[in-house]
Design an enzyme around this catalytic site. Structure first.
Site, PDB file in Angstrom:
ATOM      1  N   HIS A  54      58.732  48.383  44.064  1.00  0.00           N
ATOM      2  CA  HIS A  54      57.393  48.130  43.539  1.00  0.00           C
ATOM      3  C   HIS A  54      56.286  48.484  44.541  1.00  0.00           C
ATOM      4  O   HIS A  54      55.104  48.370  44.207  1.00  0.00           O
ATOM      5  CB  HIS A  54      57.257  46.658  43.134  1.00  0.00           C
ATOM      6  CG  HIS A  54      57.963  46.317  41.847  1.00  0.00           C
ATOM      7  ND1 HIS A  54      59.276  46.650  41.607  1.00  0.00           N
ATOM      8  CD2 HIS A  54      57.534  45.672  40.738  1.00  0.00           C
ATOM      9  CE1 HIS A  54      59.631  46.221  40.406  1.00  0.00           C
ATOM     10  NE2 HIS A  54      58.583  45.628  39.854  1.00  0.00           N
ATOM     11  N   GLU A 111      55.455  45.270  28.741  1.00  0.00           N
ATOM     12  CA  GLU A 111      54.144  44.794  29.178  1.00  0.00           C
ATOM     13  C   GLU A 111      53.099  45.596  28.410  1.00  0.00           C
ATOM     14  O   GLU A 111      52.530  46.567  28.901  1.00  0.00           O
ATOM     15  CB  GLU A 111      54.024  44.961  30.693  1.00  0.00           C
ATOM     16  CG  GLU A 111      55.064  44.118  31.415  1.00  0.00           C
ATOM     17  CD  GLU A 111      55.441  44.626  32.796  1.00  0.00           C
ATOM     18  OE1 GLU A 111      54.769  45.558  33.283  1.00  0.00           O
ATOM     19  OE2 GLU A 111      56.402  44.099  33.376  1.00  0.00           O
ATOM     20  N   ASN A 142      54.425  38.537  41.743  1.00  0.00           N
ATOM     21  CA  ASN A 142      53.812  38.078  40.502  1.00  0.00           C
ATOM     22  C   ASN A 142      52.554  37.311  40.872  1.00  0.00           C
ATOM     23  O   ASN A 142      52.590  36.455  41.764  1.00  0.00           O
ATOM     24  CB  ASN A 142      54.763  37.144  39.773  1.00  0.00           C
ATOM     25  CG  ASN A 142      55.331  37.742  38.495  1.00  0.00           C
ATOM     26  OD1 ASN A 142      55.965  37.049  37.729  1.00  0.00           O
ATOM     27  ND2 ASN A 142      55.116  39.006  38.245  1.00  0.00           N
ATOM     28  N   ARG A 185       7.015  41.378  35.312  1.00  0.00           N
ATOM     29  CA  ARG A 185       6.828  40.135  34.578  1.00  0.00           C
ATOM     30  C   ARG A 185       8.156  39.463  34.207  1.00  0.00           C
ATOM     31  O   ARG A 185       8.252  38.239  34.158  1.00  0.00           O
ATOM     32  CB  ARG A 185       6.029  40.449  33.312  1.00  0.00           C
ATOM     33  CG  ARG A 185       5.626  39.240  32.536  1.00  0.00           C
ATOM     34  CD  ARG A 185       4.777  39.518  31.296  1.00  0.00           C
ATOM     35  NE  ARG A 185       4.548  40.886  30.914  1.00  0.00           N
ATOM     36  CZ  ARG A 185       4.531  41.272  29.625  1.00  0.00           C
ATOM     37  NH1 ARG A 185       4.757  40.410  28.661  1.00  0.00           N
ATOM     38  NH2 ARG A 185       4.272  42.527  29.320  1.00  0.00           N
ATOM     39  N   PHE A 196      50.503  35.407  35.037  1.00  0.00           N
ATOM     40  CA  PHE A 196      50.210  36.577  35.868  1.00  0.00           C
ATOM     41  C   PHE A 196      49.195  37.508  35.220  1.00  0.00           C
ATOM     42  O   PHE A 196      48.683  38.431  35.857  1.00  0.00           O
ATOM     43  CB  PHE A 196      51.491  37.368  36.140  1.00  0.00           C
ATOM     44  CG  PHE A 196      52.293  37.625  34.891  1.00  0.00           C
ATOM     45  CD1 PHE A 196      51.848  38.466  33.900  1.00  0.00           C
ATOM     46  CD2 PHE A 196      53.510  36.989  34.701  1.00  0.00           C
ATOM     47  CE1 PHE A 196      52.579  38.692  32.748  1.00  0.00           C
ATOM     48  CE2 PHE A 196      54.253  37.202  33.556  1.00  0.00           C
ATOM     49  CZ  PHE A 196      53.785  38.064  32.576  1.00  0.00           C
ATOM     50  N   TYR A 232      65.733  34.200  34.329  1.00  0.00           N
ATOM     51  CA  TYR A 232      64.911  35.366  34.642  1.00  0.00           C
ATOM     52  C   TYR A 232      64.351  35.273  36.056  1.00  0.00           C
ATOM     53  O   TYR A 232      63.816  34.237  36.473  1.00  0.00           O
ATOM     54  CB  TYR A 232      63.753  35.506  33.652  1.00  0.00           C
ATOM     55  CG  TYR A 232      62.832  36.641  34.017  1.00  0.00           C
ATOM     56  CD1 TYR A 232      63.225  37.961  33.834  1.00  0.00           C
ATOM     57  CD2 TYR A 232      61.582  36.403  34.588  1.00  0.00           C
ATOM     58  CE1 TYR A 232      62.408  39.014  34.196  1.00  0.00           C
ATOM     59  CE2 TYR A 232      60.752  37.450  34.955  1.00  0.00           C
ATOM     60  CZ  TYR A 232      61.168  38.757  34.761  1.00  0.00           C
ATOM     61  OH  TYR A 232      60.368  39.792  35.132  1.00  0.00           O
ATOM     62  N   TYR A 245       7.184  44.990  32.307  1.00  0.00           N
ATOM     63  CA  TYR A 245       8.349  44.105  32.284  1.00  0.00           C
ATOM     64  C   TYR A 245       9.053  44.031  33.634  1.00  0.00           C
ATOM     65  O   TYR A 245       9.604  42.993  34.004  1.00  0.00           O
ATOM     66  CB  TYR A 245       9.359  44.586  31.237  1.00  0.00           C
ATOM     67  CG  TYR A 245       8.961  44.365  29.800  1.00  0.00           C
ATOM     68  CD1 TYR A 245       7.739  43.807  29.455  1.00  0.00           C
ATOM     69  CD2 TYR A 245       9.830  44.732  28.775  1.00  0.00           C
ATOM     70  CE1 TYR A 245       7.387  43.620  28.124  1.00  0.00           C
ATOM     71  CE2 TYR A 245       9.487  44.545  27.442  1.00  0.00           C
ATOM     72  CZ  TYR A 245       8.272  43.992  27.120  1.00  0.00           C
ATOM     73  OH  TYR A 245       7.930  43.802  25.808  1.00  0.00           O
TER      74      TYR A 245
END
Length: 512
Positions: free
Chosen positions: A81, A412, A193, A281, A327, A51, A278
């Site tokens: 991409h 994915e 990646n 404090r 990744f 791969y 508050y």
């Protein structure tokens, strides 16, 4: 600066973020890089399907690619991409991306040649900033789109950001004597990646928020004096019983900031109030809890900055190439979500302190901090601005990591959304800086009504720093320029030296 893969510190990351440093890969890293590259080269020459070396990507992993097309495969991967949209990432983020990717590849488990790391560092050292659109990553399978734009620039096919203008990469690389990167087997995949974009964005937020958080402590202490609040809630015995380190440290900062205040002495002698609201404090409890979250995020992000997060990973000792999921940016996403809540809470309690200061029934100061209320509105609407920004941060603080949209034809099927989780922190920080700027103006105005009493030395310095740019509001005037000026001083860390110069107080950030 020597880039030591796997050993980057928060101080080194801060230096890279600030810019002005040349990076050189530690020569001790080269043997591991070369050994892993040799494993990939053998796989590329072999017959077995591997791969990312001789197959397609994602859902196309079962498609075999011929040896003659392996280089084209990597080039096409980057081109296809590079689909980011939106405004470009800020230069400090891009500097971190280049350095983090070089450091990750330099660990020697990614199978790239040293030339790839050299290209990343050459671009960084030349001061070149690839044009990287900010939107388009879901934080899984790596920050694919932004890292592809970065790589495309290294290849001479993308663009660089030169003073906000998009400049073609090829001529600019030639101008700086940098050869365009030619990708070999697996190298394009190794470059895109990884979690380097989301990590860089989260580090950018962490480092940007540091002066804002320091300002919050100084301004919060000033508000205690303006409201003639008690310093009893900052007694170390209270916080030791709880044992939360951020709370203990923040209380110590407040004690030192308030020490020596004549207003404090006046409170103890003449004030019949038993307990403060508050927002005064509980500052150590609220801001201290935020500090603990930010310190934890720093630890996570430094680990991630030193991590190997591409896929598949190469193990030269036995030649194994293992596919996994490093990744996936879930650690960054969860850290960024925690940072978002912490940032929002620092702004939220500041907004409450402003509301308290303008309320004469609580603060015992003139209504809306103006001597002639009615004819003048004073800080009435400045508080409305703070409320609007605090409310906006509530929406922005919604966790991004709990949202996942499957991508790549369901290959994915769970993603982290870490890139957005980290990117949305910058507008939140800007909002908090504005809220604190308004509080700073209001608190200084409040102290003015208590004269001739004086605050402590560091808090009087805080008032003097403000008054250099923003005079007291004696009658209504156009306040927006003052709000912008005060917010800019908060972001720029003008108040940080007052905090860091205190004796015997802990560092705000715990070095990772």
């Amino acid at each position: 600066m020597l880039l030591r893969p796997g050993q980057l510190t928060l101080d080194e990351l801060q230096a890279i973020h600030a810019g002005g440093h040349r990076l050189m890969l530690d020569p001790l890293a080269l043997p591991a890089v070369q050994a892993s590259a040799a494993v990939v080269q053998r796989a590329a020459a072999g017959d077995a399907a591997v791969y990312g070396v001789n197959t397609g990507f994602g859902k196309l992993a079962s498609t075999r690619i011929g040896a003659e097309d392996l280089a084209t495969l990597q080039r096409n991967l980057i081109r296809s991409h590079s689909v980011g949209v939106g405004a470009p990432l800020d230069p400090p983020v891009v500097r971190l991306m280049l350095a983090l990717k070089a450091a990750s590849l330099g660990r020697g488990f990614s199978g790239v040649r040293p030339e790839v790391i050299d290209a990343l560092l050459a671009v960084h050292n030349a001061g070149l900033v690839p044009w990287i659109p900010a939107q388009g990553s879901v934080g899984a399978s790596g920050d694919l789109a932004p890292l592809s734009h970065m790589t495309l620039a290294l290849m001479g096919e993308g663009e660089f950001n030169v003073d906000g203008a998009r400049v073609p990469a090829g001529p600019l690389l030639r101008e700086h004597g940098i050869a365009p990167l030619e990708l070999a087997a697996k190298e394009g995949l190794a470059l895109i990646n990884g979690t380097q974009t989301s990590t860089a964005l989260a580090l950018h937020a962490l480092l940007s928020f540091e002066p804002v958080l320091e300002s919050a402590l100084v301004i919060g202490a000033l508000t205690v004096d303006a409201a003639r609040g008690s310093d009893g809630p900052f007694d170390p015995r209270i916080h030791a019983l709880r044992g939360q380190p951020g709370q203990i440290d923040v209380a110590q900062h407040y004690r030192h900031l308030l020490a020596g205040s004549a207003i404090r002495a006046s409170h103890s002698e003449n004030d019949d109030r038993v307990q403060d609201p508050y927002c005064l404090r509980c500052q150590p409890q609220v801001v201290g809890a935020a500090l603990d979250q930010l310190r934890h995020a720093a630890l996570v992000l430094v680990r991630e900055a030193n991590a190997v997060t591409d896929n598949p990973l190469v193990f030269p000792e036995d030649g194994a190439m293992l596919s996994g999921g490093n990744f996936h940016a879930e650690p960054v996403a969860l850290a960024a979500d925690a940072m978002a809540c912490a940032i929002a809470e620092v702004g939220a309690i500041s907004e409450r302190r402003i509301a308290m200061l303008i309320d004469a029934g609580v603060s015992r100061l003139p209504p809306f901090l103006t001597a002639d209320a009615g004819l003048n509105s004073g800080f009435m609407i400045a508080h409305v601005t703070a409320a609007a920004l605090a409310s906006e941060n509530k929406s922005l603080a919604h966790p991004a990591s709990v949202d996942s949209l499957p991508t790549s034809a369901n290959q994915e099927d769970h993603v982290s959304m870490a890139t957005f989780a980290a990117r949305r922190l910058q507008p939140m920080i800007a909002n908090v800086a504005h809220i604190l700027g308004i509080e700073w103006l209001a608190a200084a105005q409040g102290v003015g009504f208590l004269r001739p009493l004086t605050s402590s030395e560091p808090l009087e310095q805080a008032i003097a720093l403000l008054r250099r740019r923003c005079p007291s509001v004696d009658v209504d005037r156009h306040l927006a320029p003052d709000l912008e000026a005060a917010a800019a001083m908060v972001r720029d860390g003008v108040l940080s030296p007052l905090l860091r110069g205190l004796p015997d107080v802990p560092a705000l950030w715990v070095p990772a």
